[in-house]
Design a protein around this motif. Structure first.
Motif, PDB file in Angstrom:
ATOM      1  N   ILE A 171       0.838  -1.204   0.000  1.00 35.53           N
ATOM      2  CA  ILE A 171       0.000   0.000   0.000  1.00 35.53           C
ATOM      3  C   ILE A 171       0.871   1.252   0.000  1.00 35.53           C
ATOM      4  O   ILE A 171       0.592   2.229  -0.714  1.00 35.53           O
ATOM      5  CB  ILE A 171      -0.941  -0.019   1.220  1.00 35.53           C
ATOM      6  CG1 ILE A 171      -1.956  -1.151   1.085  1.00 35.53           C
ATOM      7  CG2 ILE A 171      -1.657   1.314   1.367  1.00 35.53           C
ATOM      8  CD1 ILE A 171      -2.850  -1.322   2.299  1.00 35.53           C
ATOM      9  N   SER A 172       1.950   1.244   0.784  1.00 34.48           N
ATOM     10  CA  SER A 172       2.846   2.394   0.822  1.00 34.48           C
ATOM     11  C   SER A 172       3.508   2.634  -0.532  1.00 34.48           C
ATOM     12  O   SER A 172       3.593   3.776  -0.997  1.00 34.48           O
ATOM     13  CB  SER A 172       3.911   2.169   1.896  1.00 34.48           C
ATOM     14  OG  SER A 172       4.823   3.241   1.926  1.00 34.48           O
ATOM     15  N   ALA A 178       2.332   1.710  -3.480  1.00 30.55           N
ATOM     16  CA  ALA A 178       1.301   2.156  -4.412  1.00 30.55           C
ATOM     17  C   ALA A 178       0.993   3.641  -4.222  1.00 30.55           C
ATOM     18  O   ALA A 178       0.801   4.381  -5.194  1.00 30.55           O
ATOM     19  CB  ALA A 178       0.045   1.316  -4.223  1.00 30.55           C
ATOM     20  N   GLU A 179       0.960   4.099  -2.973  1.00 31.59           N
ATOM     21  CA  GLU A 179       0.700   5.520  -2.715  1.00 31.59           C
ATOM     22  C   GLU A 179       1.828   6.391  -3.257  1.00 31.59           C
ATOM     23  O   GLU A 179       1.593   7.453  -3.846  1.00 31.59           O
ATOM     24  CB  GLU A 179       0.514   5.738  -1.220  1.00 31.59           C
ATOM     25  CG  GLU A 179      -0.775   5.160  -0.666  1.00 31.59           C
ATOM     26  CD  GLU A 179      -0.893   5.357   0.835  1.00 31.59           C
ATOM     27  OE1 GLU A 179       0.127   5.764   1.446  1.00 31.59           O
ATOM     28  OE2 GLU A 179      -1.976   5.111   1.393  1.00 31.59           O
ATOM     29  N   LYS A 180       3.080   5.949  -3.068  1.00 28.61           N
ATOM     30  CA  LYS A 180       4.213   6.731  -3.569  1.00 28.61           C
ATOM     31  C   LYS A 180       4.218   6.774  -5.092  1.00 28.61           C
ATOM     32  O   LYS A 180       4.492   7.821  -5.705  1.00 28.61           O
ATOM     33  CB  LYS A 180       5.511   6.135  -3.044  1.00 28.61           C
ATOM     34  CG  LYS A 180       5.702   6.320  -1.545  1.00 28.61           C
ATOM     35  CD  LYS A 180       7.015   5.738  -1.074  1.00 28.61           C
ATOM     36  CE  LYS A 180       7.188   5.949   0.430  1.00 28.61           C
ATOM     37  NZ  LYS A 180       8.458   5.370   0.922  1.00 28.61           N
ATOM     38  N   ASN A 204       1.582   6.521  -7.044  1.00 34.61           N
ATOM     39  CA  ASN A 204       0.477   7.361  -7.459  1.00 34.61           C
ATOM     40  C   ASN A 204       0.832   8.838  -7.302  1.00 34.61           C
ATOM     41  O   ASN A 204       0.520   9.661  -8.174  1.00 34.61           O
ATOM     42  CB  ASN A 204      -0.746   7.014  -6.605  1.00 34.61           C
ATOM     43  CG  ASN A 204      -1.988   7.739  -7.087  1.00 34.61           C
ATOM     44  OD1 ASN A 204      -2.111   8.094  -8.272  1.00 34.61           O
ATOM     45  ND2 ASN A 204      -2.937   7.943  -6.191  1.00 34.61           N
ATOM     46  N   THR A 205       1.524   9.182  -6.213  1.00 37.17           N
ATOM     47  CA  THR A 205       1.944  10.571  -6.012  1.00 37.17           C
ATOM     48  C   THR A 205       2.953  11.007  -7.068  1.00 37.17           C
ATOM     49  O   THR A 205       2.882  12.114  -7.607  1.00 37.17           O
ATOM     50  CB  THR A 205       2.562  10.722  -4.611  1.00 37.17           C
ATOM     51  OG1 THR A 205       1.601  10.323  -3.623  1.00 37.17           O
ATOM     52  CG2 THR A 205       2.968  12.169  -4.346  1.00 37.17           C
TER      53      THR A 205
END
Length: 287
Positions: free
Chosen positions: A274-275, A277-279, A281-282
């Motif tokens: 999840i971490s 994927a968030e990075k 996406n950012t």
């Protein structure tokens, strides 16, 4: 000339019987401690409403609570009555069986402004209880007490209110007891993990087993009079234990540990994914 009888100072009785004891759920204590941590900087204590029911035996069963904003000075107390009524109406929509049974405050014992606050709750419900939680550890531990109030009168003239302590029963399951033991400590370096919590529980279990062993030995030797209730309780506890060989118990225990470690590992992998994927996406949004 007829002599007049001396005036007597006595507590006035209410039309309905006063509560004989109080029973408090652990979630109420945790909620009070949390509200004390989140209090405004200028506030010395927090107060709030206790919700629950009155049992047929006269015991007040407290199952829920909420904080009520207030301002307090040396000679007066201002309570946000509208907020109190709105919160109570919201709780009634969720659980109409929980009614106002009293109020709580943080701090050691009863303070000067408690009488004014108790008078307000006496208009909300007959014979409210007052629960105090010493979040400041005045005597080195978290003192929790419950009170009822009676009016001291001289003839027909009301003089003051007297708070009387009543028996208090704290209802907790094993997990809640572990959390409450941590809250009772004045200083904790860190919260224990699962293995440390298990180790602490096993140490307490060993102490209890030693006390039971000593009691049984004293009864057998005739040093202590036997108690049939304790004997039946020990017998039922021993009978409830599964009959497993040491090897079978070790295998069952190790399998359970392996399952828990696998869950921890999978949870760690999920958080990592999840971490990442968030990075990603950012980064894609920036580009």
């Amino acid at each position: 000339m007829a002599s007049s009888s001396p005036a007597l100072l006595f507590p006035s009785t209410s039309s309905s019987s006063s509560p004989s004891s109080a029973r408090v759920e652990a979630v109420v204590l945790f909620n009070i401690c949390d509200s004390y941590v989140r209090r405004p900087d200028q506030a010395d204590r927090v107060i709030g409403t206790l919700l629950g029911s009155l049992l047929p035996d006269g015991t007040v069963h407290v199952r829920n609570s909420y904080v009520v904003p207030h301002n307090e000075s040396a000679d007066q107390v201002a309570i946000d009555i509208e907020y109190h009524h709105n919160m109570y109406a919201s709780h009634q929509k969720v659980n109409p069986k929980e009614v106002i049974v009293g109020w709580f405050s943080t701090g050691f014992g009863v303070s000067g402004g408690s009488t004014l606050i108790h008078d307000f709750y006496s208009r909300e419900v007959q014979n409210p209880i007052h629960l105090t939680v010493d979040t400041g550890f005045t005597r080195g531990e978290a003192s929790i007490k419950a009170y009822i109030s009676s009016n001291l009168s001289l003839g027909d003239r009301h003089l003051a209110a007297q708070f009387q302590e009543i028996p208090l029963d704290l209802r907790m399951i094993e997990a809640e007891k572990a959390g409450f033991e941590i809250l009772k400590s004045t200083m904790v370096e860190k919260l224990p993990n699962d293995l440390e919590g298990m180790e602490s529980s096993m140490e307490k279990l060993y102490i209890l087993i030693d006390e039971i062993y000593k009691y049984v030995d004293d009864v057998v030797e005739g040093r202590v009079a036997p108690d049939h209730k304790i004997g039946r309780f020990i017998s039922e506890s021993v009978a409830s234990m599964p009959k497993l060989s040491p090897s079978a118990f070790d295998k069952l225990f190790n399998d359970k540990i392996q399952d828990n470690l696998a869950l921890v590992y999978l949870s760690s992998i999920t958080r990592t994914q999840i971490s990442i994927a968030e990075k990603l996406n950012t980064a894609a949004q920036v580009l």
